[in-house]
Design a protein around this motif. Structure first.
Motif, PDB file in Angstrom:
ATOM      1  N   PRO A 150      -1.526 -11.840  -6.491  1.00 26.43           N
ATOM      2  CA  PRO A 150      -1.343 -11.301  -7.843  1.00 26.43           C
ATOM      3  C   PRO A 150      -2.005 -12.207  -8.870  1.00 26.43           C
ATOM      4  O   PRO A 150      -2.283 -13.385  -8.599  1.00 26.43           O
ATOM      5  CB  PRO A 150       0.181 -11.295  -7.999  1.00 26.43           C
ATOM      6  N   THR A 151      -2.275 -11.661 -10.037  1.00 21.33           N
ATOM      7  CA  THR A 151      -2.756 -12.486 -11.132  1.00 21.33           C
ATOM      8  C   THR A 151      -1.604 -13.342 -11.658  1.00 21.33           C
ATOM      9  O   THR A 151      -0.442 -13.163 -11.253  1.00 21.33           O
ATOM     10  CB  THR A 151      -3.319 -11.608 -12.265  1.00 21.33           C
ATOM     11  N   GLU A 152      -1.906 -14.248 -12.553  1.00 20.30           N
ATOM     12  CA  GLU A 152      -0.894 -15.188 -13.041  1.00 20.30           C
ATOM     13  C   GLU A 152       0.289 -14.491 -13.702  1.00 20.30           C
ATOM     14  O   GLU A 152       1.408 -15.003 -13.684  1.00 20.30           O
ATOM     15  CB  GLU A 152      -1.528 -16.177 -14.016  1.00 20.30           C
ATOM     16  N   ASP A 153       0.043 -13.319 -14.289  1.00 17.50           N
ATOM     17  CA  ASP A 153       1.131 -12.617 -14.981  1.00 17.50           C
ATOM     18  C   ASP A 153       1.807 -11.570 -14.103  1.00 17.50           C
ATOM     19  O   ASP A 153       2.609 -10.776 -14.579  1.00 17.50           O
ATOM     20  CB  ASP A 153       0.605 -11.956 -16.258  1.00 17.50           C
ATOM     21  N   GLN A 154       1.495 -11.567 -12.800  1.00 17.13           N
ATOM     22  CA  GLN A 154       2.106 -10.631 -11.858  1.00 17.13           C
ATOM     23  C   GLN A 154       2.935 -11.380 -10.834  1.00 17.13           C
ATOM     24  O   GLN A 154       2.745 -12.582 -10.614  1.00 17.13           O
ATOM     25  CB  GLN A 154       1.028  -9.813 -11.122  1.00 17.13           C
ATOM     26  N   GLU A 155       3.830 -10.646 -10.174  1.00 20.27           N
ATOM     27  CA  GLU A 155       4.574 -11.200  -9.062  1.00 20.27           C
ATOM     28  C   GLU A 155       4.029 -10.625  -7.756  1.00 20.27           C
ATOM     29  O   GLU A 155       3.404  -9.573  -7.744  1.00 20.27           O
ATOM     30  CB  GLU A 155       6.056 -10.861  -9.189  1.00 20.27           C
ATOM     31  N   GLU A 156       4.261 -11.332  -6.670  1.00 18.53           N
ATOM     32  CA  GLU A 156       3.840 -10.841  -5.356  1.00 18.53           C
ATOM     33  C   GLU A 156       4.933  -9.907  -4.855  1.00 18.53           C
ATOM     34  O   GLU A 156       5.913 -10.347  -4.248  1.00 18.53           O
ATOM     35  CB  GLU A 156       3.607 -12.006  -4.396  1.00 18.53           C
ATOM     36  N   ILE A 157       4.762  -8.631  -5.105  1.00 20.43           N
ATOM     37  CA  ILE A 157       5.824  -7.678  -4.848  1.00 20.43           C
ATOM     38  C   ILE A 157       5.886  -7.290  -3.368  1.00 20.43           C
ATOM     39  O   ILE A 157       4.905  -7.382  -2.639  1.00 20.43           O
ATOM     40  CB  ILE A 157       5.662  -6.402  -5.706  1.00 20.43           C
ATOM     41  N   SER A 158       7.057  -6.861  -2.966  1.00 21.62           N
ATOM     42  CA  SER A 158       7.260  -6.365  -1.608  1.00 21.62           C
ATOM     43  C   SER A 158       6.825  -4.909  -1.531  1.00 21.62           C
ATOM     44  O   SER A 158       6.616  -4.238  -2.549  1.00 21.62           O
ATOM     45  CB  SER A 158       8.729  -6.481  -1.217  1.00 21.62           C
ATOM     46  N   LEU A 159       6.692  -4.378  -0.311  1.00 20.43           N
ATOM     47  CA  LEU A 159       6.337  -2.974  -0.143  1.00 20.43           C
ATOM     48  C   LEU A 159       7.443  -2.078  -0.682  1.00 20.43           C
ATOM     49  O   LEU A 159       7.172  -1.035  -1.297  1.00 20.43           O
ATOM     50  CB  LEU A 159       6.075  -2.671   1.337  1.00 20.43           C
ATOM     51  N   LYS A 160       8.700  -2.478  -0.468  1.00 20.50           N
ATOM     52  CA  LYS A 160       9.818  -1.702  -0.997  1.00 20.50           C
ATOM     53  C   LYS A 160       9.762  -1.625  -2.513  1.00 20.50           C
ATOM     54  O   LYS A 160       9.944  -0.553  -3.107  1.00 20.50           O
ATOM     55  CB  LYS A 160      11.147  -2.316  -0.562  1.00 20.50           C
ATOM     56  N   ASP A 161       9.506  -2.762  -3.160  1.00 13.74           N
ATOM     57  CA  ASP A 161       9.441  -2.778  -4.622  1.00 13.74           C
ATOM     58  C   ASP A 161       8.278  -1.923  -5.117  1.00 13.74           C
ATOM     59  O   ASP A 161       8.421  -1.165  -6.085  1.00 13.74           O
ATOM     60  CB  ASP A 161       9.291  -4.206  -5.132  1.00 13.74           C
ATOM     61  N   PHE A 162       7.140  -2.058  -4.470  1.00 14.81           N
ATOM     62  CA  PHE A 162       5.971  -1.283  -4.885  1.00 14.81           C
ATOM     63  C   PHE A 162       6.265   0.215  -4.822  1.00 14.81           C
ATOM     64  O   PHE A 162       6.026   0.953  -5.781  1.00 14.81           O
ATOM     65  CB  PHE A 162       4.770  -1.622  -4.008  1.00 14.81           C
ATOM     66  N   ALA A 163       6.771   0.689  -3.691  1.00  7.11           N
ATOM     67  CA  ALA A 163       7.027   2.121  -3.523  1.00  7.11           C
ATOM     68  C   ALA A 163       8.093   2.610  -4.498  1.00  7.11           C
ATOM     69  O   ALA A 163       8.007   3.736  -5.011  1.00  7.11           O
ATOM     70  CB  ALA A 163       7.445   2.405  -2.086  1.00  7.11           C
ATOM     71  N   THR A 203       7.321  -3.307  14.866  1.00  7.33           N
ATOM     72  CA  THR A 203       6.436  -4.161  15.664  1.00  7.33           C
ATOM     73  C   THR A 203       6.485  -3.761  17.140  1.00  7.33           C
ATOM     74  O   THR A 203       5.466  -3.810  17.835  1.00  7.33           O
ATOM     75  CB  THR A 203       6.817  -5.635  15.507  1.00  7.33           C
ATOM     76  N   ALA A 204       7.650  -3.356  17.611  1.00  4.94           N
ATOM     77  CA  ALA A 204       7.772  -2.883  18.995  1.00  4.94           C
ATOM     78  C   ALA A 204       7.030  -1.573  19.186  1.00  4.94           C
ATOM     79  O   ALA A 204       6.462  -1.312  20.258  1.00  4.94           O
ATOM     80  CB  ALA A 204       9.245  -2.733  19.372  1.00  4.94           C
ATOM     81  N   LEU A 231       0.529  -7.567   7.006  1.00  5.35           N
ATOM     82  CA  LEU A 231       1.967  -7.405   6.785  1.00  5.35           C
ATOM     83  C   LEU A 231       2.296  -7.594   5.310  1.00  5.35           C
ATOM     84  O   LEU A 231       1.703  -8.432   4.629  1.00  5.35           O
ATOM     85  CB  LEU A 231       2.756  -8.424   7.608  1.00  5.35           C
ATOM     86  N   SER A 232       3.258  -6.827   4.849  1.00  8.00           N
ATOM     87  CA  SER A 232       3.734  -6.978   3.476  1.00  8.00           C
ATOM     88  C   SER A 232       4.611  -8.227   3.372  1.00  8.00           C
ATOM     89  O   SER A 232       5.007  -8.823   4.379  1.00  8.00           O
ATOM     90  CB  SER A 232       4.536  -5.747   3.057  1.00  8.00           C
ATOM     91  N   LYS A 233       4.927  -8.586   2.140  1.00  6.65           N
ATOM     92  CA  LYS A 233       5.799  -9.737   1.898  1.00  6.65           C
ATOM     93  C   LYS A 233       7.141  -9.579   2.590  1.00  6.65           C
ATOM     94  O   LYS A 233       7.726 -10.559   3.082  1.00  6.65           O
ATOM     95  CB  LYS A 233       5.996  -9.897   0.384  1.00  6.65           C
ATOM     96  N   ASP A 234       7.633  -8.326   2.686  1.00  5.06           N
ATOM     97  CA  ASP A 234       8.909  -8.072   3.340  1.00  5.06           C
ATOM     98  C   ASP A 234       8.753  -7.714   4.813  1.00  5.06           C
ATOM     99  O   ASP A 234       9.699  -7.231   5.440  1.00  5.06           O
ATOM    100  CB  ASP A 234       9.725  -7.014   2.595  1.00  5.06           C
ATOM    101  N   GLY A 235       7.564  -7.949   5.365  1.00  3.86           N
ATOM    102  CA  GLY A 235       7.378  -7.879   6.807  1.00  3.86           C
ATOM    103  C   GLY A 235       7.038  -6.525   7.390  1.00  3.86           C
ATOM    104  O   GLY A 235       7.073  -6.356   8.606  1.00  3.86           O
TER     105      GLY A 235
END
Length: 381
Positions: free
Chosen positions: A182-195, A233-234, A253-257
């Motif tokens: 992410p840029t400095e003013d963004q957070e590294e969001i999870s896939l759940k948060d993004f959706a 993963t399985a 993989l997303s931040k939340d795996g």
């Protein structure tokens, strides 16, 4: 202790064009050829057994002259055509090889076809159910949509996948997929948060033209993870064992795996064609045992579903595959295409890297699809 000198990761840092370095035109070819080691985090899977291939080379360009033009195109990386256990033809650009991993982008979505097909067949998911039934905390962009609409790219909401717009939502999605920082003013969001942040769902009549959104695949991934009796993963390992990869399947993989089924896969041309043979077998593994919902695959070929936009309107988007009623196919950003003929059992994998600003050219992709279909259908002799 003296202060250590640090700098942002140069491959993943976004530039003035709102693209990370590995996806900028000047670096994209290197990026797509090395994506498996450039993503922020990845899962790597090897198959228990390898599907061995026999050499049975034919000059397919003699039958389909347009194939020669594709293989000579500056974007070309690798091509592999397989039928059953035979290599009919393969070729690679001087800077690449048919055994080297390459970003396959949205061809990765075919995994969701396989996984959701199994879950629907086993009764864990109903295509008619609304997304909120499985994801109670999902945002308004998907809460009222039904699963079938996601499978058919028939959802209207505020998410935009416009590769010509460097600030389109699909580029923000890449943060959640682990493709960029992410840029400095963004957070590294999870896939759940993004959706969950997607808004603006609009109820529409039955769609006749697909509205392609990779976010649909992200939401289906979250649903699958919620209801699947085994980890995703399985599921990836199960599919890899059924295919018989020679090399490795890599997926970001997303931040939340969560695996980035919307476009994070990397495979060699040979292994992508092996994946196509698995689809040509109707989802049977290397021992002839069912590893997919064959009925779901067959129905996906013949059912009514939205068509793609011109110039690929001869293909429909059905249950996360592209089909004309005979082929199983999927395109990928940057110039990727997998075409599988269910009649001849032929699988063609085409990998390339478009170096224009958008990284996409609909006319080029339509031509690739048409040529590969001719190649597949010509393999009846």
């Amino acid at each position: 202790m003296s202060r250590l000198k640090v700098a942002p990761n140069p491959d993943l840092t976004v530039g003035p064009d709102n693209k990370q370095r590995w996806n900028q035109p000047a670096h994209r070819r290197h990026g797509f050829h090395n994506a498996h080691r450039l993503f922020r985090r990845t899962l790597m899977v090897r198959s228990r057994n390898v599907l061995m291939l026999e050499e049975a080379h034919q000059d397919l360009t003699a039958t389909v002259p347009a194939l020669a033009d594709l293989l000579a195109h500056p974007a070309f990386s690798a091509f592999c055509c397989l039928r059953e256990g035979q290599v009919i033809m393969e070729q690679a650009a001087p800077d690449f090889g048919t055994d080297r991993p390459h970003s396959i982008q949205s061809i990765t979505k075919l995994h969701i076809h396989l996984i959701m097909g199994q879950l629907i067949g086993q009764g864990f998911v109903s295509p008619d159910a609304k997304v909120a039934q499985y994801l109670p905390d999902i945002g308004s962009g998907y809460r009222e949509a039904n699963v079938q609409a996601l499978l058919d790219m028939a959802v209207s909401n505020d998410f935009a996948e416009d590769y010509d717009d460097p600030h389109a939502d699909c580029y923000d999605e890449e943060i959640a997929l682990g493709w960029r920082l992410p840029t400095e003013d963004q957070e590294e969001i999870s896939l759940k948060d993004f959706a969950s942040r997607i808004r603006g769902f609009r109820e529409t009549e039955a769609r006749t033209v697909a509205e392609y959104k990779s976010a649909n695949t992200d939401v289906l991934t979250l649903i699958a993870a919620q209801v699947c009796p085994v980890p995703l993963t399985a599921q990836i390992e199960r599919i890899a064992d059924a295919v018989g990869y020679e090399g490795a399947f890599h997926i970001s993989l997303s931040k939340d795996g969560f695996p980035a089924f919307s476009g994070g896969g990397c495979l060699s041309a040979r292994d992508l064609a092996r994946f196509g043979l698995f689809l040509a077998r109707g989802g049977l593994d290397l021992s002839g045992n069912a590893c997919a919902n064959a009925n779901f695959l067959r129905q996906s070929l013949t059912r009514s579903a939205p068509s793609l936009t011109p110039p690929k309107e001869w293909l429909r988007y059905s249950n996360h595959i592209m089909t004309d009623g005979r082929v199983v196919a999927h395109a990928g950003y940057g110039g990727q295409f997998l075409m599988v003929d269910t009649v001849t059992g032929t699988s063609c994998a085409f990998l390339s890297v478009l170096e224009n600003d958008a990284g996409y050219d609909d006319t080029f992709m339509s031509n690739v699809a048409q040529v590969l279909r001719h190649v597949c259908c010509a393999e009846t002799a």
